[in-house]
Design an enzyme around this catalytic site. Structure first.
Site, PDB file in Angstrom:
ATOM      1  N   CYS A   1       0.859  -1.187   0.000  1.00 32.35           N
ATOM      2  CA  CYS A   1       0.000   0.000   0.000  1.00 32.35           C
ATOM      3  C   CYS A   1       0.892   1.233   0.000  1.00 32.35           C
ATOM      4  O   CYS A   1       2.068   1.142  -0.369  1.00 32.35           O
ATOM      5  CB  CYS A   1      -0.973  -0.027   1.186  1.00 32.35           C
ATOM      6  SG  CYS A   1      -0.194   0.010   2.817  1.00 32.35           S
TER       7      CYS A   1
ATOM      8  N   ARG B   1      -3.319  -0.708   5.418  1.00 30.21           N
ATOM      9  CA  ARG B   1      -3.881  -1.804   4.617  1.00 30.21           C
ATOM     10  C   ARG B   1      -2.932  -2.981   4.445  1.00 30.21           C
ATOM     11  O   ARG B   1      -3.317  -4.130   4.709  1.00 30.21           O
ATOM     12  CB  ARG B   1      -4.297  -1.273   3.224  1.00 30.21           C
ATOM     13  CG  ARG B   1      -5.481  -0.335   3.262  1.00 30.21           C
ATOM     14  CD  ARG B   1      -5.637   0.434   1.965  1.00 30.21           C
ATOM     15  NE  ARG B   1      -4.542   1.398   1.770  1.00 30.21           N
ATOM     16  CZ  ARG B   1      -4.395   2.159   0.713  1.00 30.21           C
ATOM     17  NH1 ARG B   1      -5.253   2.054  -0.296  1.00 30.21           N
ATOM     18  NH2 ARG B   1      -3.400   3.017   0.625  1.00 30.21           N
TER      19      ARG B   1
ATOM     20  N   ASP C   1      -8.428   3.583   1.109  1.00 30.74           N
ATOM     21  CA  ASP C   1      -7.464   4.040   2.111  1.00 30.74           C
ATOM     22  C   ASP C   1      -8.245   4.465   3.359  1.00 30.74           C
ATOM     23  O   ASP C   1      -9.031   5.412   3.306  1.00 30.74           O
ATOM     24  CB  ASP C   1      -6.690   5.224   1.523  1.00 30.74           C
ATOM     25  CG  ASP C   1      -5.659   5.774   2.478  1.00 30.74           C
ATOM     26  OD1 ASP C   1      -5.649   5.358   3.658  1.00 30.74           O
ATOM     27  OD2 ASP C   1      -4.873   6.624   2.042  1.00 30.74           O
TER      28      ASP C   1
HETATM   29  P1  4NP Z   1      -1.837   2.753   4.064  1.00 24.58           P
HETATM   30  O1  4NP Z   1      -2.584   4.052   4.651  1.00 24.58           O
HETATM   31  O2  4NP Z   1      -1.302   3.155   2.708  1.00 24.58           O
HETATM   32  O3  4NP Z   1      -2.940   1.755   3.968  1.00 24.58           O
HETATM   33  O4  4NP Z   1      -0.766   2.406   5.044  1.00 24.58           O
HETATM   34  C1  4NP Z   1      -2.009   5.315   4.741  1.00 24.58           C
HETATM   35  C2  4NP Z   1      -1.169   5.592   5.773  1.00 24.58           C
HETATM   36  C3  4NP Z   1      -0.642   6.854   5.887  1.00 24.58           C
HETATM   37  C4  4NP Z   1      -0.971   7.830   4.973  1.00 24.58           C
HETATM   38  C5  4NP Z   1      -1.818   7.528   3.921  1.00 24.58           C
HETATM   39  C6  4NP Z   1      -2.342   6.268   3.806  1.00 24.58           C
HETATM   40  N1  4NP Z   1      -0.447   9.127   5.102  1.00 24.58           N
HETATM   41  O5  4NP Z   1      -0.843  10.009   4.320  1.00 24.58           O
HETATM   42  O6  4NP Z   1       0.383   9.374   5.994  1.00 24.58           O
END
Ligand code: 4NP
Length: 150
Positions: A3, A9, A117
């Site tokens: 991700c 995720r 997300d």
């Molecule tokens: P992930 O979720 O890609 O599922 O780990 C996110 C975690 C952090 C951020 C965006 C999505 N962020 O903008 O910091």
């Protein structure tokens, strides 16, 4: 399992698939396409939804996807198309490119759906992510069992 941050995720996807594949000779790992959260543990909301489903992801630490991952792993599952496109940028051969798939195409073939997300939402988003990944990972496990004749 890949991700953006490797804190929401993909740690769940790693934990769910690893739990389903304990009897199979596979290595399951996860990474992010961004460097923002390197070294951090999973988001507490991911840890919580995993825990109530009997899966411990608390020891995972975020890392950034590397070019060598494309060579080292046989299957690379992206959570959404933005990550899919960024993963492909690290692939240098057709063989590597063919390894990269959208995880929800396992459960909804050809539909190119994203695992939403959940970072800026509430707990409901994490429950939804868990359920989507659980369904897709069950199908991945079934394919792996066939491949390994188990
Ligand atoms: P992930 O979720 O890609 O599922 O780990 C996110 C975690 C952090 C951020 C965006 C999505 N962020 O903008 O910091």
């Amino acid at each position: 399992m890949v991700c953006l941050g490797n804190i929401c995720r993909s740690p769940l996807a790693e934990g769910i698939l690893a739990a389903k594949c304990e009897h199979l000779p596979v290595v399951v790992d996860s990474a992010g396409t961004s460097a923002h959260h390197i070294g951090e543990g999973p988001d507490h909301r991911s840890v919580h939804i995993a825990t109530i489903n009997g899966i411990d992801i608390g020891d995972q630490r975020a890392r950034k996807l590397m070019k060598s991952d494309l060579e080292d792993f046989d299957l690379i599952f992206a959570m959404d198309s933005a990550n899919y496109n960024n993963i492909l940028k690290l692939a240098s051969t057709d063989e590597d490119r063919e390894k990269v798939k959208l995880i929800l195409n396992e459960s909804s073939p050809g539909q190119n759906k994203a695992v939403p997300d959940p970072y800026y939402g509430g707990d409901q988003g994490f429950e939804n992510v868990f359920n989507l990944l659980d369904e897709a990972c069950e199908l991945v496990k079934n394919q792996l069992e066939k491949e390994f004749d188990v």
